[in-house]
Design a protein around this motif. Structure first.
Motif, mmCIF file in Angstrom:
data_model
loop_
_atom_site.group_PDB
_atom_site.id
_atom_site.type_symbol
_atom_site.label_atom_id
_atom_site.label_comp_id
_atom_site.label_asym_id
_atom_site.label_seq_id
_atom_site.Cartn_x
_atom_site.Cartn_y
_atom_site.Cartn_z
ATOM 1 N N VAL A 291 36.333 42.629 35.911
ATOM 2 C CA VAL A 291 37.103 42.709 34.672
ATOM 3 C C VAL A 291 38.181 41.633 34.684
ATOM 4 O O VAL A 291 38.819 41.383 35.707
ATOM 5 C CB VAL A 291 37.752 44.102 34.505
ATOM 6 C CG1 VAL A 291 38.784 44.106 33.390
ATOM 7 C CG2 VAL A 291 36.699 45.134 34.230
ATOM 8 N N ASP B 162 38.929 49.397 34.150
ATOM 9 C CA ASP B 162 40.100 48.715 34.695
ATOM 10 C C ASP B 162 40.029 48.541 36.205
ATOM 11 O O ASP B 162 40.661 47.648 36.757
ATOM 12 C CB ASP B 162 41.384 49.464 34.311
ATOM 13 C CG ASP B 162 41.719 49.279 32.847
ATOM 14 O OD1 ASP B 162 41.854 48.123 32.419
ATOM 15 O OD2 ASP B 162 41.816 50.292 32.133
ATOM 16 N N HIS C 45 50.281 43.625 31.641
ATOM 17 C CA HIS C 45 49.086 43.809 30.813
ATOM 18 C C HIS C 45 48.931 45.286 30.435
ATOM 19 O O HIS C 45 48.763 45.622 29.266
ATOM 20 C CB HIS C 45 47.860 43.310 31.583
ATOM 21 C CG HIS C 45 46.563 43.627 30.947
ATOM 22 N ND1 HIS C 45 45.906 42.751 30.115
ATOM 23 C CD2 HIS C 45 45.779 44.733 31.007
ATOM 24 C CE1 HIS C 45 44.784 43.299 29.696
ATOM 25 N NE2 HIS C 45 44.685 44.499 30.227
ATOM 26 N N HIS D 246 41.673 40.834 33.040
ATOM 27 C CA HIS D 246 42.824 41.336 32.283
ATOM 28 C C HIS D 246 43.625 40.116 31.840
ATOM 29 O O HIS D 246 44.210 39.423 32.670
ATOM 30 C CB HIS D 246 43.689 42.245 33.153
ATOM 31 C CG HIS D 246 43.013 43.508 33.563
ATOM 32 N ND1 HIS D 246 42.325 43.637 34.745
ATOM 33 C CD2 HIS D 246 42.916 44.700 32.937
ATOM 34 C CE1 HIS D 246 41.832 44.859 34.835
ATOM 35 N NE2 HIS D 246 42.181 45.530 33.742
ATOM 36 N N ARG E 242 41.275 42.714 27.317
ATOM 37 C CA ARG E 242 40.458 42.949 28.510
ATOM 38 C C ARG E 242 39.031 42.535 28.181
ATOM 39 O O ARG E 242 38.556 42.765 27.069
ATOM 40 C CB ARG E 242 40.543 44.433 28.874
ATOM 41 C CG ARG E 242 39.627 44.868 29.982
ATOM 42 C CD ARG E 242 39.821 46.336 30.294
ATOM 43 N NE ARG E 242 39.123 47.187 29.336
ATOM 44 C CZ ARG E 242 38.995 48.512 29.458
ATOM 45 N NH1 ARG E 242 39.547 49.139 30.487
ATOM 46 N NH2 ARG E 242 38.356 49.212 28.557
#
Length: 182
Positions: A70, A65, A41, A72, A86
């Motif tokens: 989050v 991140d 990713h 991904h 994202r």
């Protein structure tokens, strides 16, 4: 009267095998959950936003991140990592999608729409009532075709013009989410 002579069939020449996915979608989007998926990713995002577009000088990674909420997302094309997006919550019922990236060699494989739809569906499945994105101006029409609405004037983000856009995710059907119908 005699029967007409039948012509002898011509010899059929064999042709080399061709890899064709008939009835199978070669694009598969999924959350990147293991180290290899997360690395793929981030590599895709780095290639697109740092190396190709120069939007970021050294890395496009930021504090988001490292967040535990989050998601991904990784798009695979015939099993090969090809795209990423994202998404994360920004408040009650609101999510933000960003860092949509497709590797140059896969741009003709139409990965953008499945990635965006997957992100919107994932946010909707987690209770989002509104999803937002800051979209590069050149991609505004693409997002509009996917049901997104322009939500303000063009703004500058990391030195580049972006358009704020939003969509109301549709809640998934209960049976698609695994619930037994009544």
């Amino acid at each position: 009267m005699s029967a007409p002579a039948l012509s002898r069939p011509s010899r059929v020449r064999p042709v080399p095998a061709v890899n064709v996915l008939v009835g199978v979608d070669p694009v598969h989007c999924r959350p990147a959950r293991d180290a290899a998926g997360i690395a793929a990713h981030h590599r895709i995002r780095h290639v697109v936003f740092v190396e190709e577009q120069g939007v970021f000088a050294e890395t496009d990674m930021d504090a988001h991140d490292a967040r535990t909420d989050v998601i991904h997302v990784l798009a695979l094309h015939a099993g090969r990592p090809a795209g990423a997006v994202r998404l994360y919550p920004t408040g009650p019922g609101e999510w933000l999608g960003d860092r949509l990236a497709v590797l140059p060699e896969f741009r003709t494989a139409n990965l953008g729409a499945p990635l965006v739809r997957f992100a919107v569906g994932a946010a909707g499945a987690r209770g989002a009532r509104l999803m937002r994105a800051h979209v590069q101006v050149a991609n505004e029409r693409f997002f509009q075709r996917l049901g997104w609405h322009t939500d303000g004037a063009v703004e500058t983000y990391v030195g580049h013009p972006h358009v704020p856009m939003c969509i109301e995710p549709v809640a998934p059907c209960p049976w698609l989410a695994g619930a037994t119908p009544p």
